[in-house]
Write a protein that holds these residues in place. Structure first.
Motif, PDB file in Angstrom:
ATOM      1  N   PHE A 198       0.849  -1.186   0.000  1.00 17.76           N
ATOM      2  CA  PHE A 198       0.000   0.000   0.000  1.00 17.76           C
ATOM      3  C   PHE A 198       0.889   1.242   0.000  1.00 17.76           C
ATOM      4  N   TRP A 199       0.490   2.251  -0.777  1.00 15.73           N
ATOM      5  CA  TRP A 199       1.093   3.576  -0.694  1.00 15.73           C
ATOM      6  C   TRP A 199      -0.028   4.574  -0.409  1.00 15.73           C
TER       7      TRP A 199
ATOM      8  N   ILE B  50      -4.551   4.167   5.777  1.00 18.83           N
ATOM      9  CA  ILE B  50      -5.114   2.851   6.076  1.00 18.83           C
ATOM     10  C   ILE B  50      -4.281   2.208   7.175  1.00 18.83           C
ATOM     11  N   THR B  51      -4.862   1.275   7.891  1.00 21.49           N
ATOM     12  CA  THR B  51      -4.203   0.579   8.988  1.00 21.49           C
ATOM     13  C   THR B  51      -4.065  -0.897   8.648  1.00 21.49           C
ATOM     14  N   VAL B  52      -2.957  -1.507   9.069  1.00 22.47           N
ATOM     15  CA  VAL B  52      -2.754  -2.942   8.909  1.00 22.47           C
ATOM     16  C   VAL B  52      -2.212  -3.503  10.219  1.00 22.47           C
TER      17      VAL B  52
ATOM     18  N   ARG C  92       5.686  -0.491   8.371  1.00 24.01           N
ATOM     19  CA  ARG C  92       5.665   0.903   7.936  1.00 24.01           C
ATOM     20  C   ARG C  92       6.784   1.743   8.533  1.00 24.01           C
ATOM     21  N   GLY C  93       7.389   1.246   9.585  1.00 23.75           N
ATOM     22  CA  GLY C  93       8.443   2.006  10.236  1.00 23.75           C
ATOM     23  C   GLY C  93       7.954   2.688  11.500  1.00 23.75           C
TER      24      GLY C  93
ATOM     25  N   ARG D 262       4.804   6.691   3.801  1.00 23.94           N
ATOM     26  CA  ARG D 262       3.530   6.394   3.141  1.00 23.94           C
ATOM     27  C   ARG D 262       3.423   4.944   2.687  1.00 23.94           C
ATOM     28  N   ARG D 263       4.539   4.237   2.655  1.00 18.54           N
ATOM     29  CA  ARG D 263       4.549   2.853   2.170  1.00 18.54           C
ATOM     30  C   ARG D 263       4.242   1.875   3.305  1.00 18.54           C
TER      31      ARG D 263
END
Length: 231
Positions: free
Chosen positions: A127-128, A134-136, A143-144, A157-158
């Motif tokens: 996802f970008w 969005i949440t995962v 994501r960092g 953003r990635r």
């Protein structure tokens, strides 16, 4: 117990209902031209005679990669499955499918407000976030550091996918299924679940394909409303 006549009527109604639902699956690409789409290519603002970034060739929709920009559906959609068949026919490269697209050119004067489902070779399914979020699960791992998250320029953003082993060898056709339901977005590549997000900040919008430096062929872009699916 049903009589033969009632049973026949019952079976006919089932068939009619099935056919009605099946007809609501929409092919976004007719195999002939770009009806239902429009291009937004910033480089053509000053040079309108620049070669097209998107074209139809041998019954396939082709993103030429340059000039960079987006091919965007005229219509907006919500609650659907989008089945895509694509390949990098030449060298591996970058492209993406954008869902819930809305305001054009909000990022780097190029990318529309949206959530990108990455197609870049060996990163399919990332996802970008492009001014939508969005949440995962395992968010920091994928994501960092949390303090760097964001959906605008300069932010993290990635969101990495769950596996980079889902793509086929270069030149072969890949299948990508993107399921958008309310605030959830799920992605499969060649039948493997590669991303599963929730709390998306958008739930509807246009669909866009990128021209982002690499030639990519599409032979299927099939949209099916979720309400018409049996599973």
């Amino acid at each position: 117990m049903f009589s033969k006549k009632l049973l026949s009527i019952y079976l006919l109604l089932i068939s009619v209902n099935y056919a009605a639902n099946a007809q609501k699956s929409i092919s976004l690409f007719n195999g002939k031209d770009l009806t239902g789409w429009h291009a937004d290519v910033p480089g053509k603002d000053k040079n309108p005679d620049t070669a097209a970034s998107f074209m139809v060739r041998d019954g396939k929709l082709v993103s030429m990669g340059d000039p960079r920009g987006h091919l965007i559906t005229d219509a907006s959609y919500a609650d659907y499955r989008l089945d895509v068949e694509y390949r990098f026919a030449g060298k591996p490269g970058n492209c993406g499918v954008l869902v819930h697209a809305s305001i054009p050119r909000v990022l780097y004067k190029m990318f529309p407000k949206s959530l990108e489902v990455q197609m870049q070779h060996q990163d399919a399914g990332d996802f970008w976030c492009i001014e939508e979020d969005i949440t995962v699960p395992n968010m920091e791992e994928r994501r960092g550091p949390k303090e760097k998250w964001g959906a605008s320029a300069g932010k993290e953003r990635r969101i990495k996918n769950l596996t980079d082993d889902s793509e086929k060898p270069l030149g072969e056709w890949n299948t990508m299924r993107i399921e958008c339901l309310k605030d959830k977005v799920r992605v499969w590549v060649n039948g493997i679940l590669v991303n599963d997000g929730y709390n998306c900040t958008a739930t509807k919008g246009q669909i866009a394909l990128q021209a982002e430096g690499s030639e990519v062929e599409f032979r299927k872009l099939q949209l099916t409303p979720i309400k018409n699916l049996s599973k």
